[in-house]
Design a protein around this motif. Sequence first.
Motif, PDB file in Angstrom:
ATOM      1  N   LYS A 176       1.199   4.669 -13.285  1.00 51.53           N
ATOM      2  CA  LYS A 176      -0.080   4.281 -13.889  1.00 51.53           C
ATOM      3  C   LYS A 176       0.056   2.980 -14.670  1.00 51.53           C
ATOM      4  O   LYS A 176      -0.861   2.152 -14.690  1.00 51.53           O
ATOM      5  CB  LYS A 176      -0.594   5.408 -14.801  1.00 51.53           C
ATOM      6  CG  LYS A 176      -1.065   6.633 -14.036  1.00 51.53           C
ATOM      7  CD  LYS A 176      -1.639   7.685 -14.966  1.00 51.53           C
ATOM      8  CE  LYS A 176      -2.135   8.891 -14.169  1.00 51.53           C
ATOM      9  NZ  LYS A 176      -2.693   9.951 -15.059  1.00 51.53           N
ATOM     10  N   ASP A 177       1.202   2.794 -15.311  1.00 52.20           N
ATOM     11  CA  ASP A 177       1.431   1.551 -16.054  1.00 52.20           C
ATOM     12  C   ASP A 177       1.499   0.354 -15.115  1.00 52.20           C
ATOM     13  O   ASP A 177       0.965  -0.716 -15.421  1.00 52.20           O
ATOM     14  CB  ASP A 177       2.728   1.648 -16.870  1.00 52.20           C
ATOM     15  CG  ASP A 177       2.592   2.574 -18.072  1.00 52.20           C
ATOM     16  OD1 ASP A 177       1.439   2.877 -18.465  1.00 52.20           O
ATOM     17  OD2 ASP A 177       3.630   2.997 -18.617  1.00 52.20           O
ATOM     18  N   GLU A 178       2.159   0.530 -13.976  1.00 53.32           N
ATOM     19  CA  GLU A 178       2.254  -0.557 -13.000  1.00 53.32           C
ATOM     20  C   GLU A 178       0.878  -0.870 -12.403  1.00 53.32           C
ATOM     21  O   GLU A 178       0.526  -2.037 -12.193  1.00 53.32           O
ATOM     22  CB  GLU A 178       3.247  -0.188 -11.899  1.00 53.32           C
ATOM     23  CG  GLU A 178       4.693  -0.172 -12.372  1.00 53.32           C
ATOM     24  CD  GLU A 178       5.648   0.422 -11.352  1.00 53.32           C
ATOM     25  OE1 GLU A 178       6.835   0.008 -11.338  1.00 53.32           O
ATOM     26  OE2 GLU A 178       5.235   1.320 -10.590  1.00 53.32           O
ATOM     27  N   PHE A 179       0.099   0.174 -12.153  1.00 54.18           N
ATOM     28  CA  PHE A 179      -1.253  -0.007 -11.635  1.00 54.18           C
ATOM     29  C   PHE A 179      -2.108  -0.779 -12.636  1.00 54.18           C
ATOM     30  O   PHE A 179      -2.890  -1.658 -12.268  1.00 54.18           O
ATOM     31  CB  PHE A 179      -1.874   1.356 -11.334  1.00 54.18           C
ATOM     32  CG  PHE A 179      -3.233   1.294 -10.689  1.00 54.18           C
ATOM     33  CD1 PHE A 179      -3.452   0.557  -9.535  1.00 54.18           C
ATOM     34  CD2 PHE A 179      -4.296   1.992 -11.245  1.00 54.18           C
ATOM     35  CE1 PHE A 179      -4.709   0.520  -8.930  1.00 54.18           C
ATOM     36  CE2 PHE A 179      -5.550   1.954 -10.650  1.00 54.18           C
ATOM     37  CZ  PHE A 179      -5.763   1.215  -9.503  1.00 54.18           C
ATOM     38  N   GLU A 180      -1.940  -0.471 -13.914  1.00 53.26           N
ATOM     39  CA  GLU A 180      -2.690  -1.162 -14.962  1.00 53.26           C
ATOM     40  C   GLU A 180      -2.317  -2.643 -15.023  1.00 53.26           C
ATOM     41  O   GLU A 180      -3.178  -3.501 -15.261  1.00 53.26           O
ATOM     42  CB  GLU A 180      -2.429  -0.490 -16.318  1.00 53.26           C
ATOM     43  CG  GLU A 180      -3.058  -1.208 -17.510  1.00 53.26           C
ATOM     44  CD  GLU A 180      -4.560  -1.417 -17.378  1.00 53.26           C
ATOM     45  OE1 GLU A 180      -5.061  -2.405 -17.959  1.00 53.26           O
ATOM     46  OE2 GLU A 180      -5.235  -0.628 -16.686  1.00 53.26           O
ATOM     47  N   ILE A 181      -1.057  -2.963 -14.780  1.00 55.42           N
ATOM     48  CA  ILE A 181      -0.635  -4.374 -14.767  1.00 55.42           C
ATOM     49  C   ILE A 181      -1.355  -5.124 -13.651  1.00 55.42           C
ATOM     50  O   ILE A 181      -1.834  -6.246 -13.842  1.00 55.42           O
ATOM     51  CB  ILE A 181       0.898  -4.479 -14.602  1.00 55.42           C
ATOM     52  CG1 ILE A 181       1.604  -4.008 -15.875  1.00 55.42           C
ATOM     53  CG2 ILE A 181       1.315  -5.912 -14.264  1.00 55.42           C
ATOM     54  CD1 ILE A 181       3.110  -3.862 -15.726  1.00 55.42           C
ATOM     55  N   VAL A 182      -1.441  -4.506 -12.465  1.00 58.50           N
ATOM     56  CA  VAL A 182      -2.146  -5.135 -11.345  1.00 58.50           C
ATOM     57  C   VAL A 182      -3.629  -5.292 -11.680  1.00 58.50           C
ATOM     58  O   VAL A 182      -4.231  -6.341 -11.423  1.00 58.50           O
ATOM     59  CB  VAL A 182      -1.971  -4.320 -10.051  1.00 58.50           C
ATOM     60  CG1 VAL A 182      -2.832  -4.904  -8.931  1.00 58.50           C
ATOM     61  CG2 VAL A 182      -0.497  -4.303  -9.632  1.00 58.50           C
ATOM     62  N   ASN A 183      -4.224  -4.262 -12.282  1.00 59.95           N
ATOM     63  CA  ASN A 183      -5.629  -4.356 -12.675  1.00 59.95           C
ATOM     64  C   ASN A 183      -5.849  -5.491 -13.675  1.00 59.95           C
ATOM     65  O   ASN A 183      -6.872  -6.180 -13.638  1.00 59.95           O
ATOM     66  CB  ASN A 183      -6.109  -3.035 -13.282  1.00 59.95           C
ATOM     67  CG  ASN A 183      -6.379  -1.979 -12.234  1.00 59.95           C
ATOM     68  OD1 ASN A 183      -6.602  -2.288 -11.067  1.00 59.95           O
ATOM     69  ND2 ASN A 183      -6.346  -0.718 -12.629  1.00 59.95           N
TER      70      ASN A 183
END
Length: 272
Positions: free
Chosen positions: A142-149
């Motif tokens: 989820k943290d990595e996804f947030e970085i992409v977002n």
Amino acid sequence: MNSMNIGFIGAGNMASAIMNGMMKAAIVNTKNIYVSDMDTEKLSILQDKGVNTNINNTIIAEHSDIIILAVKPNIYSAVLKELSTVSNIHKKIIVSIAAGISIKYIKSFFDCEVKVVRTMPNTPALIGEGMTVTCFEEPVSKDEFEIVNQIFRSIGKVESISENYMNEVIAVNGSSPAYIYMMIEAMADAAVMRGIPRNIAYNLVSQSVAGAARMVMETGKHPGELKDAVCSPAGTTIQAVYQLEKSGFRSALMDAMEKCTEKAIELGKKYS
């Protein structure tokens, strides 16, 4: 995030928009951006700005923590075969921005488990007013996804959705600016027919469309309620609305979006 290296395979308009957005938002330093492209002239311009460039895709991938695939769908297979040779590819996040390319399709090119985020931005990203839809699956955290977002928030707004609907959102998101441009052009043509200079007509219509869209977003009111507020009894607006309804305005838009979705699903079958 400032310490992460962001790589782009492809240096076209969308890649440039994302790069400019990230730098303007100060979420990444120029020295942390890596770009590959076959067009050496594009690379030369980027190099003059301090961006790291190379014509070799694998070299860019090796130096990047996040790899954004900014190439046409028909190029994906060739690029993914190259990336499959990168020794530490499992540690990187691969980001797709192409219509119809599924996460499953991207993963099929690798012998190891890879991290993939699928996105669908649109062209208003070029002026920082984009609307990007994103989705992911494990092993992306989820943290990595947030970085992409966060990257895509630098070029506009972001909404996350299940991958099951990524082909469906193309009609709503990726292709929809074309419908709006057609409407703006038609409204301006009507104004010109009545003697309004074309440059003024485009300004009047464009601002009206932009303002109406912002009213929907900022008031939270139903579009129908906002429409009703403009329609005075026996007035000019309700007469125009009646004619639009009589001509099938809404059904024509819905039919067009259905056809767009059908085409997106058809194309998606090649990359599922």
